[in-house]
Design a protein around this motif. Sequence first.
Motif, PDB file in Angstrom:
ATOM      1  N   SER A   1       0.816  -1.215   0.000  1.00 34.75           N
ATOM      2  CA  SER A   1       0.000   0.000   0.000  1.00 34.75           C
ATOM      3  C   SER A   1       0.847   1.262   0.000  1.00 34.75           C
ATOM      4  O   SER A   1       0.376   2.330  -0.410  1.00 34.75           O
ATOM      5  N   ALA A   2       2.101   1.156   0.459  1.00 37.19           N
ATOM      6  CA  ALA A   2       2.980   2.330   0.519  1.00 37.19           C
ATOM      7  C   ALA A   2       3.734   2.573  -0.778  1.00 37.19           C
ATOM      8  O   ALA A   2       4.414   3.585  -0.914  1.00 37.19           O
ATOM      9  N   ILE A   3       3.628   1.651  -1.753  1.00 39.70           N
ATOM     10  CA  ILE A   3       4.337   1.832  -3.018  1.00 39.70           C
ATOM     11  C   ILE A   3       3.691   2.984  -3.782  1.00 39.70           C
ATOM     12  O   ILE A   3       2.471   3.037  -3.953  1.00 39.70           O
ATOM     13  N   ARG A   4       4.516   3.907  -4.261  1.00 40.04           N
ATOM     14  CA  ARG A   4       4.037   5.050  -5.026  1.00 40.04           C
ATOM     15  C   ARG A   4       4.338   4.829  -6.505  1.00 40.04           C
ATOM     16  O   ARG A   4       5.503   4.711  -6.889  1.00 40.04           O
ATOM     17  N   LEU A   5       3.300   4.765  -7.315  1.00 44.44           N
ATOM     18  CA  LEU A   5       3.456   4.527  -8.740  1.00 44.44           C
ATOM     19  C   LEU A   5       3.424   5.843  -9.505  1.00 44.44           C
ATOM     20  O   LEU A   5       2.664   6.752  -9.182  1.00 44.44           O
ATOM     21  N   ALA A   8      -3.656   5.262  -6.784  1.00 41.35           N
ATOM     22  CA  ALA A   8      -2.614   6.231  -7.097  1.00 41.35           C
ATOM     23  C   ALA A   8      -2.962   7.069  -8.322  1.00 41.35           C
ATOM     24  O   ALA A   8      -2.608   8.244  -8.392  1.00 41.35           O
ATOM     25  N   THR A   9      -3.645   6.500  -9.290  1.00 35.41           N
ATOM     26  CA  THR A   9      -3.973   7.226 -10.513  1.00 35.41           C
ATOM     27  C   THR A   9      -5.308   6.730 -11.034  1.00 35.41           C
ATOM     28  O   THR A   9      -5.664   5.558 -10.853  1.00 35.41           O
ATOM     29  N   ASN A  27      -2.106 -10.969  -3.457  1.00 32.41           N
ATOM     30  CA  ASN A  27      -1.132  -9.885  -3.294  1.00 32.41           C
ATOM     31  C   ASN A  27      -1.068  -9.018  -4.546  1.00 32.41           C
ATOM     32  O   ASN A  27      -0.931  -7.797  -4.460  1.00 32.41           O
ATOM     33  N   LEU A  28      -1.158  -9.636  -5.720  1.00 34.48           N
ATOM     34  CA  LEU A  28      -1.188  -8.857  -6.954  1.00 34.48           C
ATOM     35  C   LEU A  28      -2.464  -8.028  -7.036  1.00 34.48           C
ATOM     36  O   LEU A  28      -2.447  -6.902  -7.548  1.00 34.48           O
ATOM     37  N   LEU A  29      -3.565  -8.573  -6.527  1.00 34.71           N
ATOM     38  CA  LEU A  29      -4.803  -7.809  -6.513  1.00 34.71           C
ATOM     39  C   LEU A  29      -4.692  -6.620  -5.563  1.00 34.71           C
ATOM     40  O   LEU A  29      -5.201  -5.530  -5.846  1.00 34.71           O
ATOM     41  N   HIS A  30      -4.009  -6.805  -4.447  1.00 34.96           N
ATOM     42  CA  HIS A  30      -3.772  -5.687  -3.527  1.00 34.96           C
ATOM     43  C   HIS A  30      -2.884  -4.632  -4.190  1.00 34.96           C
ATOM     44  O   HIS A  30      -3.083  -3.429  -4.001  1.00 34.96           O
ATOM     45  N   PHE A  31      -1.910  -5.083  -4.978  1.00 33.88           N
ATOM     46  CA  PHE A  31      -1.080  -4.146  -5.727  1.00 33.88           C
ATOM     47  C   PHE A  31      -1.922  -3.378  -6.741  1.00 33.88           C
ATOM     48  O   PHE A  31      -1.733  -2.172  -6.941  1.00 33.88           O
ATOM     49  N   ALA A  32      -2.859  -4.062  -7.390  1.00 35.11           N
ATOM     50  CA  ALA A  32      -3.754  -3.392  -8.333  1.00 35.11           C
ATOM     51  C   ALA A  32      -4.623  -2.365  -7.619  1.00 35.11           C
ATOM     52  O   ALA A  32      -4.886  -1.273  -8.155  1.00 35.11           O
ATOM     53  N   TYR A  33      -5.069  -2.688  -6.407  1.00 34.36           N
ATOM     54  CA  TYR A  33      -5.867  -1.729  -5.635  1.00 34.36           C
ATOM     55  C   TYR A  33      -5.054  -0.471  -5.327  1.00 34.36           C
ATOM     56  O   TYR A  33      -5.538   0.659  -5.475  1.00 34.36           O
ATOM     57  N   SER A  34      -3.792  -0.648  -4.910  1.00 35.88           N
ATOM     58  CA  SER A  34      -2.933   0.501  -4.620  1.00 35.88           C
ATOM     59  C   SER A  34      -2.676   1.311  -5.886  1.00 35.88           C
ATOM     60  O   SER A  34      -2.617   2.545  -5.849  1.00 35.88           O
ATOM     61  N   THR A  35      -2.531   0.625  -7.014  1.00 39.55           N
ATOM     62  CA  THR A  35      -2.322   1.322  -8.287  1.00 39.55           C
ATOM     63  C   THR A  35      -3.541   2.142  -8.661  1.00 39.55           C
ATOM     64  O   THR A  35      -3.438   3.280  -9.124  1.00 39.55           O
TER      65      THR A  35
END
Length: 384
Positions: free
Chosen positions: A158-162, A239-240, A228-236
């Motif tokens: 969740s802290a990754i900034r894209l 972000a935009t 985990n990839l779905l959580h990454f997609a949620y964070s993405t």
Amino acid sequence: MAEPGPAAGADEVPAPVRLLVDFAQALREEGLPVGSGDVLTYTRAMAVLRLSDVEDLYWGGRTTLVTRRDQIPVYDAVFRRFFLHEADRRPEPERTVLRAAARVVAELTVPQTEPGDEEQEGEQTPMGHVAANAEILRRKAFALCTPDELLAVRRMISAIRLAPPRRRSRRTASDRSGRRPDVRRTVREALRRQGEVGELRRLRHRRRTRRLVLVLDVSGSMSDYSRNLLHFAYSTRRATTRVEVFCFGTRLTRITRSLDRRRPDDALSRAADAVFDWEGGTRIGDSLRTFVRDHARRGVCRGGVVVICSDGLDRGDPAVLADAMERLSRLCRTVVWLNPHKGDAVDFVPSTMGMMVAAPYVDLLLSGHDLRSLEDFAGVLPTL
């Protein structure tokens, strides 16, 4: 007269904030003029940065608490003593140690990499060990993580900034350093000055964010990585706004709207409900053909970046997959494939039929098996 007690609510201050305030107090004791406003700026900065990263902790403080070059050696000495225990170790636990528990990545703590006894739950861990554990979690494959570690990893995701890639638009904007002269504005200003031409106005092309499309494999073979990839997609998606998310097993499902929730658990729960073939079979070719026919040809990925997250285990017709990938490569700007089986291998050679069929149409093949690989992808994304 009774001595004044502690201020009301002092025990309610979060441990990370109290630690940062104590660090600022240690700097004051060494002669650095650190004010309350500087401390407030430091805490706000660390709320954005990774609190479990020693480098972020160091540079966040040096940027906000140090005002002159000659203060840097003092700051370095206090930082090493306060956080890294290199000299003058003090016995006060609140100032030098943090609790190691799974729930506190946002509070400078991470879970232990190896599960310990119940008696050790309250054991306190030095800051250097916390940072080391965070680095271990970044390089640990999702399939090998315990439930507590996965919880910590998802907080880190969740802290990754894209920063999505950008492209030059046909529209223009005023810019003094632009290469193209703005004749209309120059003439308009000359008319206001009775025909006298002043400064030559210039234009530059505006830049627009490219669309990012995530196509996630949620079949049974990807069960260790799909959530985990779905959580990454949620964070993405958070972000935009120019992000589209699809899931597929035996058929394609669009889940972009399902991820538009404030709480990640609610978003992932709605997405899982929308995908009826979760952890089922895999038909990559049929799913991508549906994506091209119903979405890509209508402009969803035109000029954008398509990211396919799959292990390449396809039970469908290879000819269908080859045709879908060929069409997709002509409709989008870049095709990126995240394959967890790649791992950290540099000379990875696809061994599955689906991956071998799709490889000629993939512009960039990366891994997606751990947090570090997702961070690497986030770093590469602006350059695509």
